[in-house]
Write an enzyme that holds these catalytic residues in place. Structure first.
Site, short mmCIF file in Angstrom:
data_model
loop_
_atom_site.label_atom_id
_atom_site.label_comp_id
_atom_site.label_asym_id
_atom_site.label_seq_id
_atom_site.Cartn_x
_atom_site.Cartn_y
_atom_site.Cartn_z
N ASN A 26 0.86 -1.20 0.04
CA ASN A 26 -0.09 -0.04 -0.13
C ASN A 26 0.86 1.30 0.03
O ASN A 26 1.59 1.41 1.01
CB ASN A 26 -0.96 -0.06 1.28
CG ASN A 26 -1.80 1.28 1.48
OD1 ASN A 26 -1.69 1.93 0.48
ND2 ASN A 26 -2.21 1.44 2.62
N LYS A 33 0.03 4.05 -0.31
CA LYS A 33 -0.58 5.32 0.31
C LYS A 33 -0.57 6.58 -0.64
O LYS A 33 -0.49 6.37 -1.89
CB LYS A 33 -0.19 5.63 1.74
CG LYS A 33 -0.13 4.34 2.62
CD LYS A 33 0.03 4.75 4.06
CE LYS A 33 0.11 3.27 4.88
NZ LYS A 33 0.02 3.60 6.15
N HIS A 44 -9.35 0.84 5.17
CA HIS A 44 -8.15 1.24 5.90
C HIS A 44 -8.16 2.26 7.20
O HIS A 44 -9.00 3.09 7.02
CB HIS A 44 -7.08 1.72 4.94
CG HIS A 44 -5.73 1.81 5.51
ND1 HIS A 44 -5.21 2.56 6.45
CD2 HIS A 44 -4.61 0.99 4.99
CE1 HIS A 44 -4.03 2.49 6.60
NE2 HIS A 44 -3.63 1.31 5.98
N GLU A 101 -6.61 4.48 8.25
CA GLU A 101 -6.50 6.19 7.73
C GLU A 101 -7.70 6.73 7.08
O GLU A 101 -7.96 7.71 7.29
CB GLU A 101 -5.23 5.96 6.76
CG GLU A 101 -4.01 6.12 7.74
CD GLU A 101 -2.63 5.47 6.94
OE1 GLU A 101 -2.64 5.50 5.84
OE2 GLU A 101 -1.83 5.02 7.65
N GLU A 136 -5.26 -5.02 10.75
CA GLU A 136 -3.98 -3.97 11.02
C GLU A 136 -4.38 -3.34 12.04
O GLU A 136 -5.10 -2.38 12.29
CB GLU A 136 -4.09 -2.96 10.10
CG GLU A 136 -3.89 -3.71 8.44
CD GLU A 136 -3.42 -2.64 7.29
OE1 GLU A 136 -2.16 -2.96 7.06
OE2 GLU A 136 -3.81 -1.65 7.30
N GLY A 144 2.80 2.12 10.79
CA GLY A 144 3.83 2.87 10.62
C GLY A 144 4.74 3.23 12.05
O GLY A 144 5.26 4.47 11.85
N SER A 165 3.44 -2.27 10.23
CA SER A 165 5.24 -2.51 10.43
C SER A 165 5.83 -3.59 10.26
O SER A 165 6.62 -4.24 10.73
CB SER A 165 5.29 -2.07 12.07
OG SER A 165 5.13 -0.90 12.35
#
Ligand code: PEP
Length: 250
Positions: A12, A14, A97, A99, A167, A173, A212
């Site tokens: 991904n 992003k 996701h 985000e 996730e 991250g 990660s």
């Protein structure tokens, strides 16, 4: 029930990448050779889907998108429908996701509608779920993920058109990952939960871990029961790191 699930590693990107990122894409194609024992997919920004679709011709690499609108068309300025993404070269799309859930307030119902739109356009829906750090610390990780599954999964699923990515938000991250025991426990829980909701189709659906994943921890994570691959953010931006992850399967 025993099922063969072909592993898949998905990158991904992003909101990273311009046309000159094709250099990294080409390096990934080269590293993937004629096709690793796992499937390999890159989800670049939507602007790169069409140019990348030209570059991947003849390779085993697949392209996915990062989001779609739930409607087929209409007055939704700036949005893209699943059919548009398909036409641009995507065979899959990430929905839900964390985000998107956080930055755009996407509810489970919205995620389900997007997954249904993806299926309607012939795309595989990569449906993301995961708890925040506070939710895990409070002992509510399984409750949160179970609720997200119940609200986000379309009522009709096929193993070929649905992937679920676990996730944990606090691992994305950050360089932090759950323990191997925690990943195994959550993936087992997710499999059982999908089975309770949808029946035997649960045994064919690929469950990915994301958060990660790096070349240095991928072997341990990808060996966990019910982990059928990985959804990779930061480490997918450099072909050498990304191939160090999907290369675990060779
Ligand atoms: C992600 O955002 O899907 C992700 C897994 O990111 P990272 O690998 O950078 O933690």
């Amino acid at each position: 029930m025993a099922e063969t699930r072909r592993p898949i590693v998905i990158g991904n990107w992003k909101m990273n990448g311009l046309v000159d990122s094709a250099v990294e894409l080409e390096a990934t194609i080269a590293a993937n050779g004629q096709g690793a024992p796992c499937e390999v997919m890159i989800c670049p920004p939507a602007t790169l889907l069409f140019p990348f679709s030209q570059l991947i011709q003849g390779s085993a690499l697949r392209l996915g998108a990062q989001d779609c609108h739930m409607a087929e068309n209409g007055a939704h300025t700036g949005d893209l429908s699943a059919a548009m993404l398909s036409e641009a070269g995507a065979t899959a799309v990430i929905v839900g996701h964390s985000e998107r859930r956080a930055d755009h307030g996407e509810s489970d119902a919205v995620v389900r509608a997007k997954a249904e739109a993806a299926h309607g356009a012939g795309l595989t829906a990569i449906i993301c779920v995961g708890e925040t750090g506070a939710q895990r610390d409070a002992g509510g990780a399984e409750t949160v993920v179970g609720t997200q599954l119940e609200g986000s999964l379309p009522s009709v699923l096929r193993a070929e058109n649905t992937i679920v990515a676990y996730e944990p938000v606090w691992a994305i991250g950050t360089g932090r990952t759950p323990t191997i025991a925690d990943i195994e426990a959550m993936h087992g829980f997710i499999r059982r939960r999908i089975e309770a909701l949808q029946g035997d189709v649960a045994h064919g659906i690929r469950l990915l871990y994301g958060g990660s994943v790096k070349p240095g921890n991928a072997a341990e994570i990808l060996a966990v029961a019910n982990v059928d691959g990985a959804l990779v953010g930061g480490a997918s931006l450099k072909a050498a790191d990304f191939s160090g992850i999907f290369g675990i399967y060779t």
